[in-house]
Design an enzyme around this catalytic site. Structure first.
Site, PDB file in Angstrom:
ATOM      1  N   LYS A 119       1.425   4.165  -3.026  1.00 40.66           N
ATOM      2  CA  LYS A 119       1.116   5.573  -2.782  1.00 40.66           C
ATOM      3  C   LYS A 119       2.347   6.458  -2.957  1.00 40.66           C
ATOM      4  CE  LYS A 119      -3.325   5.400  -1.730  1.00 40.66           C
ATOM      5  NZ  LYS A 119      -4.351   6.141  -2.499  1.00 40.66           N
ATOM      6  N   TYR A 137       0.829  -1.200   0.000  1.00 40.57           N
ATOM      7  CA  TYR A 137       0.000   0.000   0.000  1.00 40.57           C
ATOM      8  C   TYR A 137       0.867   1.254   0.000  1.00 40.57           C
ATOM      9  CZ  TYR A 137      -3.506   3.384   1.605  1.00 40.57           C
ATOM     10  OH  TYR A 137      -4.329   4.473   1.728  1.00 40.57           O
TER      11      TYR A 137
END
Length: 249
Positions: free
Chosen positions: A165, A161
């Site tokens: 990002k 994750y």
């Protein structure tokens, strides 16, 4: 007049959580909103694009639900075309769609790693690429990608994750320079604290968050309204935290 009167916004990942809060806030500020996401029917995680659009319309705003899978280029192109066809143009893009996977790298299945990249990074690329010509045609506008403070928390290890990002932040900070001549503001926005969205509650691994570490989703909405007002003469090329833009009392 309110701050975004006459503006058209496309919010990807708006069926719930931060995306829904941003869509509602933009509408409250006067924007017409395309509520875009895959979720047309209730599933394991609450929230649909229709419900969010109805909430906006019932409050006196103007919104339409637009089915969109950000990982699929054809789906994105069709969703943006629907928005422009319905509303006549596009001024604001919010790239918020995302999936959460915070397990350690050594126990992360390849399909989960790839899903994070496909949705969180390539999805931002897809919606951004599709939106640029329409913002350019309006003489400028604002693009906002929702990221996370986890990008900078390297003392806490790594996960798919945060890596995805981080890629988004590099994409958008560089893109700001590319689009300055087109008068398009390009910024990243993340919560300053944890927003307990439906997705977080479903995929956060059972982590218990103390009350002082929780941020209401409305703060992200207010911050997105501020960034949505920008063009290249204002705030651009930055990575913003919500409570820096909208200080809490």
């Amino acid at each position: 007049m309110t701050s975004l009167d006459g503006k058209v916004a496309f919010v990807a990942g708006a069926s719930r959580g931060i995306g829904a809060a941003i869509a509602v806030a933009l509408a409250d500020a006067g924007a017409t909103v395309a509520v875009a996401a895959r979720t047309q029917e209730e599933g394991k995680i609450p929230g649909t694009i229709g419900a969010v659009a109805e909430r906006i319309n019932s409050a006196g705003g103007r919104a339409i639900p637009v089915q969109c899978n950000v990982a699929d280029e054809a789906s994105v192109d069709a969703a943006v075309a629907t928005t422009v066809g319905e509303f006549g143009g596009l001024d604001i893009l919010v790239a918020n769609a995302g999936v959460l996977w915070m397990g350690p790298i050594e126990s992360t299945p390849l399909k989960r790693w790839q899903l994070c990249l496909d949705v969180n990074l390539t999805g931002v690329f897809n919606v951004t690429k599709a939106a640029i010509p329409h913002l350019r045609a309006r003489g400028g506008g604002s693009m906002i990608a929702v990221t996370t403070t986890g990008v900078t928390m390297i003392d806490r290890g790594s996960n798919a994750y945060w890596v995805s990002k981080a890629g988004v932040e590099r994409l958008y900070t560089g893109l700001a320079s590319d689009l300055k001549a087109d008068n398009i503001a390009v910024n990243c926005l993340s919560p300053s604290r944890v927003v307990l969205t439906e997705g977080w509650l479903a995929g956060g691994g059972g982590q218990k968050i103390p009350p002082e570490a929780i941020e209401p989703p409305e703060t992200m909405g207010a911050a997105a309204v501020l960034l949505g007002q920008q063009d290249a003469s204002g705030i651009t090329g930055t990575i913003q935290r919500s409570e820096t833009l909208i200080p809490q009392q």
